[in-house]
Design a protein around this motif. Structure first.
Motif, mmCIF file in Angstrom:
data_model
loop_
_atom_site.group_PDB
_atom_site.id
_atom_site.type_symbol
_atom_site.label_atom_id
_atom_site.label_comp_id
_atom_site.label_asym_id
_atom_site.label_seq_id
_atom_site.Cartn_x
_atom_site.Cartn_y
_atom_site.Cartn_z
ATOM 1 N N GLN A 52 0.848 -1.200 0.000
ATOM 2 C CA GLN A 52 0.000 0.000 0.000
ATOM 3 C C GLN A 52 0.884 1.252 0.000
ATOM 4 O OE1 GLN A 52 -3.256 0.335 -0.321
ATOM 5 N NE2 GLN A 52 -3.144 2.565 -0.100
ATOM 6 N N ARG A 53 0.620 2.200 -0.893
ATOM 7 C CA ARG A 53 1.502 3.372 -0.995
ATOM 8 C C ARG A 53 0.819 4.684 -0.596
ATOM 9 N NH1 ARG A 53 2.959 6.718 -5.411
ATOM 10 N NH2 ARG A 53 4.869 7.818 -4.837
ATOM 11 N N ALA A 54 -0.502 4.755 -0.738
ATOM 12 C CA ALA A 54 -1.209 6.013 -0.441
ATOM 13 C C ALA A 54 -1.853 5.930 0.943
ATOM 14 C CB ALA A 54 -2.275 6.271 -1.498
ATOM 15 N N PHE A 55 -1.540 6.909 1.790
ATOM 16 C CA PHE A 55 -2.066 6.939 3.158
ATOM 17 C C PHE A 55 -2.748 8.267 3.420
ATOM 18 C CE2 PHE A 55 1.141 3.681 3.228
ATOM 19 C CZ PHE A 55 0.586 2.701 4.047
ATOM 20 N N GLY A 56 -3.864 8.210 4.177
ATOM 21 C CA GLY A 56 -4.611 9.416 4.510
ATOM 22 C C GLY A 56 -4.560 9.683 6.004
ATOM 23 N N GLU A 57 -4.294 10.936 6.352
ATOM 24 C CA GLU A 57 -4.258 11.349 7.755
ATOM 25 C C GLU A 57 -5.193 12.533 7.973
ATOM 26 O OE1 GLU A 57 -2.691 10.286 10.550
ATOM 27 O OE2 GLU A 57 -1.786 8.523 9.587
ATOM 28 N N ASN A 58 -5.704 12.643 9.216
ATOM 29 C CA ASN A 58 -6.717 13.664 9.525
ATOM 30 C C ASN A 58 -6.267 14.806 10.406
ATOM 31 O OD1 ASN A 58 -8.277 11.196 8.849
ATOM 32 N ND2 ASN A 58 -9.993 12.574 9.213
ATOM 33 N N PHE A 79 -3.858 14.387 2.938
ATOM 34 C CA PHE A 79 -4.460 14.966 4.136
ATOM 35 C C PHE A 79 -5.966 15.061 3.896
ATOM 36 C CE2 PHE A 79 -5.801 17.967 7.265
ATOM 37 C CZ PHE A 79 -5.107 17.522 8.385
ATOM 38 N N ILE A 80 -6.748 14.480 4.827
ATOM 39 C CA ILE A 80 -8.193 14.378 4.576
ATOM 40 C C ILE A 80 -9.038 14.978 5.696
ATOM 41 C CG2 ILE A 80 -7.865 12.288 3.157
ATOM 42 C CD1 ILE A 80 -8.867 10.613 5.478
ATOM 43 N N GLY A 81 -8.402 15.585 6.699
ATOM 44 C CA GLY A 81 -9.154 16.107 7.839
ATOM 45 C C GLY A 81 -9.435 17.597 7.724
ATOM 46 N N PRO A 82 -10.269 18.110 8.630
ATOM 47 C CA PRO A 82 -10.556 19.547 8.626
ATOM 48 C C PRO A 82 -9.273 20.356 8.826
ATOM 49 C CG PRO A 82 -11.942 18.375 10.216
ATOM 50 C CD PRO A 82 -10.946 17.393 9.693
ATOM 51 N N LEU A 83 -9.143 21.445 8.091
ATOM 52 C CA LEU A 83 -7.932 22.266 8.171
ATOM 53 C C LEU A 83 -8.277 23.668 8.652
ATOM 54 C CD1 LEU A 83 -5.661 21.804 5.017
ATOM 55 C CD2 LEU A 83 -4.972 21.735 7.417
ATOM 56 N N HIS A 96 0.980 15.249 -0.580
ATOM 57 C CA HIS A 96 0.857 15.210 -2.033
ATOM 58 C C HIS A 96 -0.556 15.572 -2.463
ATOM 59 C CE1 HIS A 96 4.165 12.457 -0.892
ATOM 60 N NE2 HIS A 96 4.756 12.982 -1.938
ATOM 61 N N TRP A 97 -1.506 15.310 -1.558
ATOM 62 C CA TRP A 97 -2.911 15.582 -1.834
ATOM 63 C C TRP A 97 -3.572 16.174 -0.576
ATOM 64 C CZ3 TRP A 97 -6.401 13.737 -5.858
ATOM 65 C CH2 TRP A 97 -5.781 13.018 -6.891
ATOM 66 N N VAL A 98 -4.565 17.023 -0.776
ATOM 67 C CA VAL A 98 -5.453 17.445 0.307
ATOM 68 C C VAL A 98 -6.889 17.267 -0.194
ATOM 69 C CG1 VAL A 98 -6.201 19.330 1.806
ATOM 70 C CG2 VAL A 98 -3.776 19.123 1.194
ATOM 71 N N HIS A 99 -7.674 16.463 0.510
ATOM 72 C CA HIS A 99 -9.051 16.182 0.057
ATOM 73 C C HIS A 99 -10.076 17.119 0.685
ATOM 74 C CE1 HIS A 99 -8.400 11.771 -1.336
ATOM 75 N NE2 HIS A 99 -7.214 12.310 -1.126
ATOM 76 N N VAL A 112 0.008 29.480 -1.425
ATOM 77 C CA VAL A 112 1.103 30.385 -1.042
ATOM 78 C C VAL A 112 2.225 29.615 -0.346
ATOM 79 C CG1 VAL A 112 1.702 32.258 0.566
ATOM 80 C CG2 VAL A 112 -0.313 32.468 -0.907
ATOM 81 N N GLN A 113 1.839 28.640 0.480
ATOM 82 C CA GLN A 113 2.835 27.934 1.291
ATOM 83 C C GLN A 113 3.450 26.720 0.593
ATOM 84 O OE1 GLN A 113 0.460 27.179 4.765
ATOM 85 N NE2 GLN A 113 1.009 29.126 5.729
ATOM 86 N N ARG A 114 2.940 26.357 -0.564
ATOM 87 C CA ARG A 114 3.517 25.217 -1.283
ATOM 88 C C ARG A 114 4.921 25.612 -1.750
ATOM 89 N NH1 ARG A 114 3.080 19.814 -1.405
ATOM 90 N NH2 ARG A 114 3.406 18.905 -3.481
ATOM 91 N N PRO A 115 5.948 24.872 -1.333
ATOM 92 C CA PRO A 115 7.311 25.268 -1.701
ATOM 93 C C PRO A 115 7.520 25.225 -3.209
ATOM 94 C CG PRO A 115 7.319 23.622 0.064
ATOM 95 C CD PRO A 115 5.916 23.705 -0.454
ATOM 96 N N THR A 116 8.226 26.243 -3.732
ATOM 97 C CA THR A 116 8.587 26.181 -5.147
ATOM 98 C C THR A 116 9.580 25.038 -5.281
ATOM 99 O OG1 THR A 116 10.251 27.835 -4.670
ATOM 100 C CG2 THR A 116 8.234 28.617 -5.728
ATOM 101 N N GLY A 117 9.512 24.341 -6.393
ATOM 102 C CA GLY A 117 10.401 23.190 -6.539
ATOM 103 C C GLY A 117 9.649 21.886 -6.307
ATOM 104 N N LEU A 118 8.546 21.940 -5.578
ATOM 105 C CA LEU A 118 7.691 20.757 -5.468
ATOM 106 C C LEU A 118 6.619 20.843 -6.545
ATOM 107 C CD1 LEU A 118 6.970 20.162 -1.654
ATOM 108 C CD2 LEU A 118 8.645 19.050 -3.144
ATOM 109 N N PRO A 119 6.120 19.678 -6.993
ATOM 110 C CA PRO A 119 4.997 19.720 -7.931
ATOM 111 C C PRO A 119 3.783 20.358 -7.256
ATOM 112 C CG PRO A 119 5.682 17.439 -7.458
ATOM 113 C CD PRO A 119 6.530 18.324 -6.620
ATOM 114 N N PRO A 120 2.816 20.836 -8.056
ATOM 115 C CA PRO A 120 1.621 21.420 -7.452
ATOM 116 C C PRO A 120 0.963 20.431 -6.487
ATOM 117 C CG PRO A 120 1.502 21.523 -9.864
ATOM 118 C CD PRO A 120 2.755 20.794 -9.520
ATOM 119 N N LEU A 121 0.331 20.966 -5.458
ATOM 120 C CA LEU A 121 -0.383 20.142 -4.487
ATOM 121 C C LEU A 121 -1.737 19.744 -5.103
ATOM 122 C CD1 LEU A 121 -0.549 19.121 -1.507
ATOM 123 C CD2 LEU A 121 -1.425 21.393 -0.907
ATOM 124 N N ASN A 122 -2.012 18.452 -5.155
ATOM 125 C CA ASN A 122 -3.301 17.983 -5.669
ATOM 126 C C ASN A 122 -4.381 18.233 -4.628
ATOM 127 O OD1 ASN A 122 -2.371 16.563 -8.170
ATOM 128 N ND2 ASN A 122 -1.189 15.415 -6.650
#
Ligand SMILES: *Cc1c(COP(=O)(O)O)cnc(C)c1O
Length: 230
Positions: A52-58, A79-83, A96-99, A112-122
């Motif tokens: 299993q490679r994809a994990f979700g945290e809240n 990341f799948i929890g309330p922010l 890598h993802w925020v649901h 704004v906080q996504r570091p340049t050099g990383l791919p866009p946040l899904n």
């Protein structure tokens, strides 16, 4: 524990495959996100070893701690929890993802906080499909406008929609709520948004979600067991 997790992952994967085939869909069209909130890093390690490679945290703090503890593994973090807007940084830097994006301000901060050099946040826009007042997710009526606003943020990539339906055993009610999200998804695609992800379905309702068209199910207890909250 590792064997139990591996066996549970196999069982969930086969539930997904059966549901997909029953719906006339290819099993590969539904991906599995393992929801690991409240479980220790070792449980994720065991699941990773089982493939299993994809994990979700809240929870932001727990997410940060596990991401550092497991930095040696190739994991796709969701990341799948309330922010809250003052707690987005670690998520913007590590996930890598925020649901669970459900308002513009959260998307803006993540971008704004996504570091340049990383791919866009899904990201997925979380929509309240049940209309329950207590639920997170944007109101159904504001989803189209919000999706278009989020879609143009520079360091994010809007991939689709997420929902948590009402906790009910009534299959028709559930199916109706999943169908609302599917319909919204079709509307947004027809308007030109390049969405490919419908994040819906959990341990208790994944068959219903796959039947409705889910492309990513978020499964916790059926893999890791019952959660004990501190
Ligand atoms: C906890 C959680 C899940 C997993 O729920 P299970 O019923 O344990 O499968 C899925 N999605 C979200 C947003 C969650 O918070």
């Amino acid at each position: 524990m590792p064997d139990a997790i591996s066996a549970a992952l196999d069982a969930v994967r086969s539930r997904i495959d059966t549901a997909a085939r029953a719906a006339g869909r290819s099993p590969e069209s539904v991906s599995l996100l393992a929801v690991s909130k409240t479980f220790p890093a070792d449980a994720l390690r065991a699941a990773r070893t089982a493939g299993q490679r994809a994990f979700g945290e809240n929870y932001v703090q727990e997410f940060g701690a596990k991401a550092s503890a497991l930095a040696d593994l190739d994991i796709e973090w969701h990341f799948i929890g309330p922010l809250q807007s003052n707690k987005t940084r670690i998520v913007a830097e590590t996930a890598h993802w925020v649901h669970s994006v459900d308002r513009f301000k959260i998307g803006e901060r993540l971008s704004v906080q996504r570091p340049t050099g990383l791919p866009p946040l899904n990201i997925c826009l979380q929509v309240n499909v049940s209309g329950e007042g207590s639920k997170s997710g944007c109101r159904f009526e504001e989803a189209v406008k919000l999706a278009h606003e989020l879609d143009v943020l520079p360091n994010l990539r809007l991939r689709g929609l997420m929902c948590i339906p009402e906790a009910t055993d009534d299959r028709d009610r559930l199916a109706g709520q999943f169908a609302r999200l599917v319909e919204l998804f079709a509307t947004l695609r027809a308007q030109g948004l390049e969405l490919d992800t419908l994040s819906m379905g959990m341990s208790g309702d994944l068959e219903c979600a796959v039947q409705a068209g889910s492309t990513m199910v978020r499964v916790g207890s059926a893999i890791f067991g019952l959660r004990h909250y501190p």
